[in-house]
Design a protein around this motif. Structure first.
Motif, mmCIF file in Angstrom:
data_model
loop_
_atom_site.group_PDB
_atom_site.id
_atom_site.type_symbol
_atom_site.label_atom_id
_atom_site.label_comp_id
_atom_site.label_asym_id
_atom_site.label_seq_id
_atom_site.Cartn_x
_atom_site.Cartn_y
_atom_site.Cartn_z
ATOM 1 N N PRO A 11 0.837 -1.206 0.000
ATOM 2 C CA PRO A 11 0.000 0.000 0.000
ATOM 3 C C PRO A 11 0.858 1.237 0.000
ATOM 4 C CG PRO A 11 0.148 -0.855 2.206
ATOM 5 C CD PRO A 11 0.876 -1.842 1.337
ATOM 6 N N LEU A 12 0.286 2.418 -0.311
ATOM 7 C CA LEU A 12 1.025 3.675 -0.315
ATOM 8 C C LEU A 12 1.478 4.021 1.105
ATOM 9 C CD1 LEU A 12 -1.190 5.823 -2.674
ATOM 10 C CD2 LEU A 12 1.098 4.940 -3.167
ATOM 11 N N PRO A 13 2.748 4.368 1.296
ATOM 12 C CA PRO A 13 3.224 4.719 2.642
ATOM 13 C C PRO A 13 2.708 6.086 3.061
ATOM 14 C CG PRO A 13 4.956 5.059 1.029
ATOM 15 C CD PRO A 13 3.811 4.430 0.292
ATOM 16 N N ARG A 14 2.633 6.292 4.412
ATOM 17 C CA ARG A 14 2.096 7.548 4.950
ATOM 18 C C ARG A 14 3.068 8.704 4.796
ATOM 19 N NH1 ARG A 14 -2.469 7.437 7.827
ATOM 20 N NH2 ARG A 14 -3.325 5.423 8.428
ATOM 21 N N PHE A 15 4.394 8.416 4.629
ATOM 22 C CA PHE A 15 5.327 9.524 4.580
ATOM 23 C C PHE A 15 5.253 10.293 3.278
ATOM 24 C CE2 PHE A 15 7.927 5.981 2.982
ATOM 25 C CZ PHE A 15 8.401 6.499 1.813
ATOM 26 N N LEU A 16 4.349 9.849 2.365
ATOM 27 C CA LEU A 16 4.135 10.655 1.170
ATOM 28 C C LEU A 16 3.445 11.978 1.491
ATOM 29 C CD1 LEU A 16 3.118 8.166 -1.618
ATOM 30 C CD2 LEU A 16 5.132 9.594 -1.513
ATOM 31 N N SER A 17 3.075 12.171 2.807
ATOM 32 C CA SER A 17 2.426 13.422 3.209
ATOM 33 C C SER A 17 3.473 14.506 3.286
ATOM 34 C CB SER A 17 1.749 13.249 4.573
ATOM 35 O OG SER A 17 0.823 12.217 4.514
ATOM 36 N N LEU A 18 3.871 15.008 2.105
ATOM 37 C CA LEU A 18 4.880 16.059 2.038
ATOM 38 C C LEU A 18 4.208 17.419 1.873
ATOM 39 C CD1 LEU A 18 7.316 14.258 -0.419
ATOM 40 C CD2 LEU A 18 7.451 14.351 2.049
ATOM 41 N N SER A 19 5.004 18.456 2.145
ATOM 42 C CA SER A 19 4.466 19.816 2.017
ATOM 43 C C SER A 19 4.520 20.222 0.553
ATOM 44 C CB SER A 19 5.293 20.789 2.875
ATOM 45 O OG SER A 19 5.245 20.403 4.212
ATOM 46 N N LEU A 20 3.588 19.684 -0.258
ATOM 47 C CA LEU A 20 3.558 19.948 -1.696
ATOM 48 C C LEU A 20 2.500 20.994 -1.998
ATOM 49 C CD1 LEU A 20 3.742 16.276 -2.971
ATOM 50 C CD2 LEU A 20 5.607 17.891 -2.670
ATOM 51 N N SER A 76 -8.308 9.684 -5.757
ATOM 52 C CA SER A 76 -8.852 10.018 -4.448
ATOM 53 C C SER A 76 -7.777 9.929 -3.367
ATOM 54 C CB SER A 76 -10.025 9.093 -4.122
ATOM 55 O OG SER A 76 -10.487 9.332 -2.813
ATOM 56 N N THR A 77 -6.906 8.897 -3.477
ATOM 57 C CA THR A 77 -5.831 8.727 -2.494
ATOM 58 C C THR A 77 -4.855 9.888 -2.544
ATOM 59 O OG1 THR A 77 -6.007 6.326 -2.674
ATOM 60 C CG2 THR A 77 -3.966 7.220 -1.724
ATOM 61 N N VAL A 78 -4.493 10.277 -3.769
ATOM 62 C CA VAL A 78 -3.565 11.394 -3.923
ATOM 63 C C VAL A 78 -4.160 12.679 -3.357
ATOM 64 C CG1 VAL A 78 -2.347 12.831 -5.587
ATOM 65 C CG2 VAL A 78 -2.389 10.355 -5.879
ATOM 66 N N LEU A 79 -5.440 12.919 -3.616
ATOM 67 C CA LEU A 79 -6.086 14.120 -3.092
ATOM 68 C C LEU A 79 -6.115 14.126 -1.572
ATOM 69 C CD1 LEU A 79 -9.073 14.503 -5.607
ATOM 70 C CD2 LEU A 79 -6.995 15.885 -5.477
ATOM 71 N N GLN A 80 -6.346 12.929 -0.994
ATOM 72 C CA GLN A 80 -6.335 12.833 0.466
ATOM 73 C C GLN A 80 -4.944 13.155 1.024
ATOM 74 O OE1 GLN A 80 -7.786 8.996 1.543
ATOM 75 N NE2 GLN A 80 -9.876 9.391 0.850
ATOM 76 N N LEU A 81 -3.902 12.668 0.291
ATOM 77 C CA LEU A 81 -2.543 12.944 0.730
ATOM 78 C C LEU A 81 -2.259 14.446 0.687
ATOM 79 C CD1 LEU A 81 -0.542 10.060 -1.011
ATOM 80 C CD2 LEU A 81 -0.965 10.343 1.428
ATOM 81 N N ARG A 82 -2.699 15.095 -0.387
ATOM 82 C CA ARG A 82 -2.486 16.529 -0.499
ATOM 83 C C ARG A 82 -3.215 17.289 0.604
ATOM 84 N NH1 ARG A 82 -3.703 18.244 -6.599
ATOM 85 N NH2 ARG A 82 -3.362 20.280 -5.621
ATOM 86 N N GLU A 83 -4.414 16.844 0.935
ATOM 87 C CA GLU A 83 -5.180 17.500 2.004
ATOM 88 C C GLU A 83 -4.476 17.343 3.354
ATOM 89 O OE1 GLU A 83 -8.129 19.879 3.460
ATOM 90 O OE2 GLU A 83 -7.778 19.289 1.364
ATOM 91 N N THR A 84 -3.925 16.148 3.590
ATOM 92 C CA THR A 84 -3.189 15.905 4.833
ATOM 93 C C THR A 84 -1.956 16.792 4.919
ATOM 94 O OG1 THR A 84 -3.944 13.613 4.852
ATOM 95 C CG2 THR A 84 -2.049 14.148 6.239
ATOM 96 N N VAL A 85 -1.255 16.912 3.765
ATOM 97 C CA VAL A 85 -0.068 17.766 3.728
ATOM 98 C C VAL A 85 -0.419 19.193 4.099
ATOM 99 C CG1 VAL A 85 1.599 18.815 2.163
ATOM 100 C CG2 VAL A 85 1.244 16.354 2.121
#
Length: 449
Positions: A11-20, A76-85
């Motif tokens: 699965p996608l790792p959580r550390f992809l939550s970068l300040s992008l 959807s996953t990528v958008l969630q990651l961006r929102e978390t960032v």
């Protein structure tokens, strides 16, 4: 057609939550994420990478990941990651603001401490904490300069007593004259010491570490000096009755007081009467306090600050309708009985107030310490200069019963029928004085007669 290989761990790792930033294209966002993946590859362990070929001009989000995942799910996953960032970025900014604010406050505190330390010790260490509560052996609450001023006033009081002695007696023998000279020299030496300490304060050379020791030496010398002057005055007292004296407390200190040698017995009723004179403001302080083990406020008479005079019995309080801080002599009495806690207050022979429910059915406990001029926070000590009595006091008598109005009036008018207290009778042999409190001949009754 050239193609771009899109590789993602499943699965996608959580550390992809970068300040992008939100404005970057999705393709560039994924490329940056892949760069981060390369630097953190060691943290994947046995993670499997799935690669999918994507045309250069194709929609990367349209690529389908194996295992049944659709492009919509990936998007959807990528958008969630961006929102978390973005949320984490906002949190970090808030924390930075808080850190900046705390750092500024800390800087101001440190700067103030350095400035205070320099003004206090001539550029030395930081300022120490505030004054602690006064006790018998502690420094006064007042700053050092004010304390020295009080000592100077005490010295002046002793000099006045010395000058008021009958010179006829002083000149009657060479020994008495020599004693006067010795005492005068000792007073001069003390004045020089006080002046030296004042100069040290003004020059910033004064070291407060030895304040307690030096203060103790000066107080000891003052007490000794007072005793020798009292002995010198004894010739004036030999012909007077043993109760014809008064105590004077000229300064508001935590070391000037008198102690009654005898303790109180267990009492289910009492009458306490005295002559009192004061013009101190605000509040004349504590004429007397009686403390027992476990209860410092067993029996206290106090006028503190702008409050009216109060009597405390076992920490229970009644306000007394006395108006006596006019610089004139007044006779006051307080009577009390444990039955229903009934009390009465008399001023100048007239009842001015009464009440009940003052510590009802609580007997006054025995084996305590009775102090004149100070309020006790501990048994026999813990004095607070702000609660010290300032003025003159005489004929402090205690009975273990309620006096009648006629008996109180006889005391207030200095009648020959007036009786001394059957528990504590006013006599010089019953009183020890400390710290420069002085004894004088009592004049109030002579003026009335």
């Amino acid at each position: 057609m050239a193609a771009l290989a899109l590789c993602l761990p499943l699965p996608l790792p959580r550390f992809l939550s970068l300040s992008l930033p939100r404005f970057l294209p999705l393709s560039l966002t994924l490329l940056l994420a892949l760069s981060a993946l390369r630097g953190r590859a060691q943290s994947f362990g046995q993670t499997r990478f799935i690669c999918t070929s994507v045309p250069l001009d194709g929609d990367m989000c349209a690529a389908t990941a194996p295992g049944g995942g659709s492009a919509e799910e990936l998007k959807s996953t990528v958008l969630q990651l961006r929102e978390t960032v973005l949320q984490q970025k906002e949190t970090i900014m808030n924390q930075k603001d808080t850190i900046r604010e705390l750092t500024a406050k800390l800087g101001r505190c440190e700067s103030q401490s350095v400035l205070d330390g320099e003004s206090k010790g001539g550029g030395g260490g930081r300022k120490q904490g505030g004054f602690s509560k006064n006790t018998m052996g502690d420094l006064s609450r007042a700053p050092a300069a004010e304390t020295l001023s009080q000592l100077g006033q005490t010295l002046q009081s002793l000099k006045t007593r010395l000058e008021n002695l009958e010179f006829s007696r002083m000149n009657s023998s060479g020994q008495s004259t020599n004693l006067k000279d010795i005492l005068q020299n000792k007073i001069d030496d003390l004045e020089k010491e006080v002046l030296s300490r004042v100069n040290s304060l003004e020059e910033g050379k004064y070291n407060p570490k030895n304040e307690s020791e030096e203060r103790g030496k000066i107080e000891s010398t003052l007490t000794s000096l007072h005793q020798r002057i009292s002995d010198l005055e004894k010739g004036q007292k030999d012909n007077r009755p043993p109760d014809r004296f008064q105590l004077t407390f000229p300064l508001r200190t935590n070391y000037m007081y008198a102690k009654v040698k005898k303790s109180l017995p267990e009492m289910y009723a009492f009458s306490i009467c005295m002559w009192i004179k004061s013009s101190a403001s605000p509040g004349m302080g504590t004429p007397f306090s009686y403390a027992v083990p476990g209860q410092a406020n067993e029996l206290v008479l106090i006028e503190w600050g702008n409050n009216p005079m109060e009597i405390l019995i076992n920490d229970k309080v009644a306000k007394l309708p006395f108006i006596i801080n006019d610089g004139k002599w007044h006779h006051i009495c307080v009577t009390w009985t444990t039955r229903d806690g009934v009390w009465e207050a008399y001023q100048d022979g007239t009842q001015t107030g009464s009440g009940e429910n003052l510590a009802p059915y609580h007997p006054i406990k025995p084996q305590g310490v009775l102090v004149l001029g100070q309020e006790q926070d501990t048994l026999g000590g813990g004095f607070d200069a702000t609660q010290a009595f300032v003025g003159e006091l005489a004929h402090f008598n205690v009975w273990d019963r309620r006096l009648s109005p006629g008996e109180v009036y006889a005391l207030a008018t200095c009648s020959s029928k007036a009786q001394a207290g059957n528990v504590i009778a006013w006599a010089e042999t019953n009183i020890d004085i400390y710290g420069g409190a002085t004894k004088w001949t009592f004049e109030a009754c002579r003026q009335l007669n």
